[in-house]
Scaffold this active site. Structure first.
Site, PDB file in Angstrom:
ATOM      1  CE1 TYR A  54     -30.795 -16.561  25.042  1.00  0.00           C
ATOM      2  CE2 TYR A  54     -29.820 -19.333  25.564  1.00  0.00           C
ATOM      3  CZ  TYR A  54     -30.108 -17.972  25.042  1.00  0.00           C
ATOM      4  OH  TYR A  54     -28.524 -17.612  23.978  1.00  0.00           O
ATOM      5  CG  HIS A 110     -28.740 -10.637  17.234  1.00  0.00           C
ATOM      6  ND1 HIS A 110     -27.894  -9.701  18.842  1.00  0.00           N
ATOM      7  CD2 HIS A 110     -27.902 -10.939  16.275  1.00  0.00           C
ATOM      8  CE1 HIS A 110     -26.656  -9.173  17.459  1.00  0.00           C
ATOM      9  NE2 HIS A 110     -26.802  -9.955  16.333  1.00  0.00           N
ATOM     10  CB  CYS A 137     -43.450 -28.381  17.494  1.00  0.00           C
ATOM     11  SG  CYS A 137     -43.931 -26.736  16.037  1.00  0.00           S
ATOM     12  CB  CYS A 140     -44.274 -30.618  12.971  1.00  0.00           C
ATOM     13  SG  CYS A 140     -42.678 -30.857  14.227  1.00  0.00           S
ATOM     14  CB  THR A 178     -25.144  -1.433  20.989  1.00  0.00           C
ATOM     15  OG1 THR A 178     -24.377  -2.495  20.395  1.00  0.00           O
ATOM     16  CG2 THR A 178     -25.545  -0.296  19.514  1.00  0.00           C
ATOM     17  CB  SER A 179     -20.422  -2.537  23.958  1.00  0.00           C
ATOM     18  OG  SER A 179     -20.938  -3.478  23.495  1.00  0.00           O
ATOM     19  CG  ASN A 203     -23.528   3.551  24.558  1.00  0.00           C
ATOM     20  OD1 ASN A 203     -24.596   1.966  25.090  1.00  0.00           O
ATOM     21  ND2 ASN A 203     -22.541   2.764  25.223  1.00  0.00           N
ATOM     22  CD  GLU A 205     -18.960   2.324  28.996  1.00  0.00           C
ATOM     23  OE1 GLU A 205     -18.669   2.907  30.832  1.00  0.00           O
ATOM     24  OE2 GLU A 205     -19.361   1.305  30.137  1.00  0.00           O
TER      25      GLU A 205
HETATM   26  P1  OAD Z   1     -23.405  -5.139  25.891  1.00  0.00           P
HETATM   27  O1  OAD Z   1     -23.696  -5.210  26.974  1.00  0.00           O
HETATM   28  O2  OAD Z   1     -21.998  -5.473  24.368  1.00  0.00           O
HETATM   29  O3  OAD Z   1     -23.622  -3.422  25.671  1.00  0.00           O
HETATM   30  C1  OAD Z   1     -24.500  -2.532  26.351  1.00  0.00           C
HETATM   31  C2  OAD Z   1     -24.040  -1.004  26.486  1.00  0.00           C
HETATM   32  O4  OAD Z   1     -25.450  -0.279  26.657  1.00  0.00           O
HETATM   33  C3  OAD Z   1     -22.891  -0.969  27.048  1.00  0.00           C
HETATM   34  O5  OAD Z   1     -22.118  -0.012  25.758  1.00  0.00           O
HETATM   35  C4  OAD Z   1     -22.774   0.209  27.980  1.00  0.00           C
HETATM   36  O6  OAD Z   1     -22.761   1.411  27.960  1.00  0.00           O
HETATM   37  C5  OAD Z   1     -24.881   0.631  27.495  1.00  0.00           C
HETATM   38  N1  OAD Z   1     -25.393   0.575  28.822  1.00  0.00           N
HETATM   39  C6  OAD Z   1     -25.787   0.029  30.144  1.00  0.00           C
HETATM   40  N2  OAD Z   1     -27.030   0.624  30.730  1.00  0.00           N
HETATM   41  C7  OAD Z   1     -27.071   1.722  29.456  1.00  0.00           C
HETATM   42  C8  OAD Z   1     -27.740   2.088  29.921  1.00  0.00           C
HETATM   43  N3  OAD Z   1     -28.909   2.726  30.679  1.00  0.00           N
HETATM   44  N4  OAD Z   1     -28.799   3.624  29.039  1.00  0.00           N
HETATM   45  C9  OAD Z   1     -28.093   3.654  28.254  1.00  0.00           C
HETATM   46  N5  OAD Z   1     -26.514   3.090  27.755  1.00  0.00           N
HETATM   47  C10 OAD Z   1     -26.256   2.110  28.730  1.00  0.00           C
HETATM   48  O7  OAD Z   1     -25.074  -5.096  24.697  1.00  0.00           O
HETATM   49  P2  OAD Z   1     -25.463  -5.573  22.859  1.00  0.00           P
HETATM   50  O8  OAD Z   1     -24.456  -4.409  22.329  1.00  0.00           O
HETATM   51  O9  OAD Z   1     -26.767  -5.166  22.604  1.00  0.00           O
HETATM   52  O10 OAD Z   1     -25.464 -11.873  21.014  1.00  0.00           O
HETATM   53  O11 OAD Z   1     -25.174  -6.868  22.812  1.00  0.00           O
HETATM   54  C11 OAD Z   1     -24.869  -7.101  21.539  1.00  0.00           C
HETATM   55  C12 OAD Z   1     -24.681  -9.069  21.143  1.00  0.00           C
HETATM   56  O12 OAD Z   1     -23.847  -8.733  22.108  1.00  0.00           O
HETATM   57  C13 OAD Z   1     -26.505  -9.541  21.711  1.00  0.00           C
HETATM   58  O13 OAD Z   1     -27.757  -8.792  21.166  1.00  0.00           O
HETATM   59  C14 OAD Z   1     -26.111 -11.037  22.096  1.00  0.00           C
HETATM   60  C15 OAD Z   1     -24.387 -10.768  22.660  1.00  0.00           C
HETATM   61  O14 OAD Z   1     -23.670 -11.784  22.751  1.00  0.00           O
HETATM   62  C16 OAD Z   1     -26.432 -12.084  21.099  1.00  0.00           C
HETATM   63  O15 OAD Z   1     -26.336 -13.488  21.752  1.00  0.00           O
HETATM   64  C17 OAD Z   1     -25.867 -13.174  19.885  1.00  0.00           C
END
Ligand code: OAD
Length: 236
Positions: A54, A110, A137, A140, A178-179, A203, A205
């Site tokens: 991180y 998240h 912290c 505290c 988001t995927s 997205n 794709e």
């Molecule tokens: P993902 O990495 O799973 O998905 C990202 C999506 O963005 C994919 O479908 C890509 O095709 C799309 N993408 C990539 N580049 C792009 C662009 N320039 N323009 C538009 N779309 C684009 O990310 P999240 O869906 O956010 O959680 O993942 C959800 C959660 O999984 C995250 O918050 C994280 C992860 O594990 C935790 O860490 C708890």
């Protein structure tokens, strides 16, 4: 119009922050094991490895800037608010790029990378430096008890009641970058559909949930979100 927008890592991809999953298997979770870095068990077993992961992401974020998609969403929020509507921006992202672009109503389900949480007193405080054994912290004064204020696998996402209330009162739903593979966020589109809310996916794709959406737009977020937001503003 009351718009509910869900964003994911794809909205920040063009700002240089990696996505987690992609078809080329170059995403963060193809290079790093989430079980070893993003679970409470991993933090209990090897806190230094989790903090280092991180820390690197935090340093990367501090050098990044919002892109056209973040700016378009902030512009859209201003336009909707001026007409008596609202935009609730629920993000799975732990970066602060929506806020830096000017979005006001942002819910980080998240968590937030630029905040730390104390394991002793639960206080949440701003965090821009690396975290480690010597971190203290500010509430505290406990030493070595700070963890990133992010949600790990197996933990409950934040502010779910507020998110549910915003969803049931929305009349448009959009999911951006988001995927659709991590719940509960991946389930919001089906909830929106069941409520009769018009849904749109933007997205790079088709996502795992593409078939559920009424409308689908594919392209880079910086361009596709800007074009979609402009159409909404012109139709107000
Ligand atoms: P993902 O990495 O799973 O998905 C990202 C999506 O963005 C994919 O479908 C890509 O095709 C799309 N993408 C990539 N580049 C792009 C662009 N320039 N323009 C538009 N779309 C684009 O990310 P999240 O869906 O956010 O959680 O993942 C959800 C959660 O999984 C995250 O918050 C994280 C992860 O594990 C935790 O860490 C708890």
């Amino acid at each position: 119009m009351r718009l509910f927008a869900l964003t994911g890592a794809g909205v920040s991809a063009e700002s240089g922050l990696g996505t987690f999953r992609d078809k080329k298997r170059e995403g963060i979770w193809a290079r790093f094991d989430p079980i070893k870095l993003a679970t409470p068990e991993a933090f209990a077993r090897d806190p230094a490895a989790v903090q280092a992961f991180y820390d690197a992401r935090r340093r990367n974020l501090l050098g990044a800037a919002p892109n056209g998609a973040h700016v378009a969403l902030a512009d859209l929020e201003r336009a909707l608010t001026a007409q008596g509507g609202e935009l609730t921006l629920v993000t799975q992202n732990i970066d602060d790029l929506h806020e830096r672009a000017g979005s006001q109503r942002v819910i980080h389900m998240h968590g937030e990378l630029l905040k730390a949480r104390c394991l002793r007193c639960a206080a949440v405080s701003p965090q821009r430096d690396d975290l480690g054994e010597a971190s203290q912290c500010p509430a505290c004064e406990a030493v070595g008890a700070l963890r990133p204020h992010v949600v790990w696998f197996g933990e409950t996402p934040l502010r779910m009641e507020e998110i549910g209330a915003a969803l049931v009162s929305a009349d448009r739903f959009v999911a951006i970058g988001t995927s659709g593979s991590v719940y509960p966020a991946a389930g919001f589109v089906a909830e929106a559909r069941a409520l009769g809310i018009r849904t749109c996916e933007i997205n790079l794709e088709p996502s795992d949930n593409a078939h559920i959406f009424d409308e689908r737009r594919y392209g880079k977020a910086s361009e596709a979100v800007a074009a979609w937001a402009q159409e909404i503003i012109e139709a107000l």
